[in-house]
Design a protein around this motif. Structure first.
Motif: not given
Length: 331
Positions: A66-73, A238-250, A327-331
């Motif tokens: 999820a973080l790779t897709e959001a541009g982070a490691s 970093n709202p998009e990165l926090v959203g990516a973490v939320y999406g992975a948890l979900k 809202g920023a989770a993309g899921s």
């Protein structure tokens, strides 16, 4: 209400161990927003030793993806034994994402509201409670006994709830403040008579010969949840990165709804005995939801309870202690 004076000799070792762990996994702070003030390129994640959905995302690889897709490691730091050292690492700049209980989060923000919850694990309450050794059959039987809790966190909250419902003053017990790993040893060796605890530790306590669950979180109406936390600064930058973490948890929680054994299997892979894994597997899986107004109201109720119990000098202000990352989770 009497303030509890008991301090165990085991607690000194627990504090030292926590401080050592924070020091060991605390590299020189890196700018969460990057050198140019933009978004972070690496997200440092500090899971708990006790597995939850954040731990599952590590072993499933879903958070890395999820973080790779959001541009982070992702940089995974060594697991923490409890939220207190996690909070110190978050504030010290060596961790960006961590987990704990809503009760320990409340204690952590009592004097500094720089931490925010962005995801909540809503569970059945059957994975937390009070376990007692042979001969103790009810909460009332705890009078005069030694009971282990983690100070200001889940354990003390559960015990206080139980005592209030039975109209027992805490001064009638010998309450021993211990970190979970030290409490596990104390309980198994008979140095304490009961233990108020959660999740994997709760399951482990039940395997001690003669041990009995005398109250679950569900029995007590516990509002304690597993929460996933970041700093307010990191979330704002970093709202998009926090959203990516939320999406992975979900996604992991959704998968667990059809496979009840994911966390139990992970615990088994980490060396938990089969009988402990079986107890974990019998607990219905939690869901993941945003940290919105409903959770903030629950946290406010716990804050009021803490003040009423003398666990905090005043009612801790929880206003603005949550963010909705869905809202920023993309899921």
């Amino acid at each position: 209400m009497h303030r509890i004076r008991t301090r165990s000799r085991w607690a000194v070792g627990a504090v030292a161990a926590s401080l050592a762990l924070v020091t060991a996994c605390s590299p020189a702070p890196q700018d969460a927003a990057g050198e140019d003030g933009g978004a972070a390129t690496t997200v440092r994640v500090g899971p708990l030793q006790d597995p939850n959905y954040l731990t599952v995302t590590k072993y499933a690889g879903s958070l890395d993806d999820a973080l790779t897709e959001a541009g982070a490691s992702t940089e995974w730091v060594p697991a923490f034994p409890a939220f207190a050292p996690t909070a110190e690492a978050l504030r010290g700049g060596s961790v960006d994402i961590g987990s704990g209980s809503s009760t320990s989060f409340l204690t952590a923000i009592a004097g500094n509201r720089d931490l925010v919850v962005f995801a909540v694990e809503r569970d059945s309450g059957l994975g937390q409670g009070i376990v007692a050794r042979d001969g103790i059959g009810s909460v009332r039987d705890l009078v005069g006994k030694r009971v282990a809790v983690n100070q200001g966190g889940t354990g003390e909250y559960l015990l206080r709830l139980a005592l209030e419902q039975e109209d027992i003053d805490p001064s009638e017990l010998d309450i021993v403040y211990l970190a979970p790993t030290d409490a596990a040893t104390a309980f198994s060796q008979g140095h304490v008579d009961a233990w108020a605890v959660w999740d994997q530790f709760f399951a482990t306590a039940q395997t001690v010969p003669g041990a009995k669950v005398i109250a679950t979180g569900k029995d007590l109406g516990s509002l304690n949840r597993i929460v996933h936390v970041t700093t307010r600064e990191f979330a704002e930058r970093n709202p998009e990165l926090v959203g990516a973490v939320y999406g992975a948890l979900k996604r992991e929680a959704d998968a667990a709804s059809s496979d009840n054994g994911r966390i139990a299997d992970l615990a088994a892979e980490q060396g938990v005995p089969p009988e402990v894994a079986d107890i974990i597997r019998a607990v219905p899986p939690a869901t993941i939801e945003p940290a919105g107004p409903d959770f903030e109201r629950e946290l406010g109720e716990v804050a009021t309870f803490y003040a009423d119990q003398g666990l905090s000098d005043d009612t801790i202000d929880v206003t603005g202690s949550t963010i909705d990352a869905s809202g920023a989770a993309g899921s």
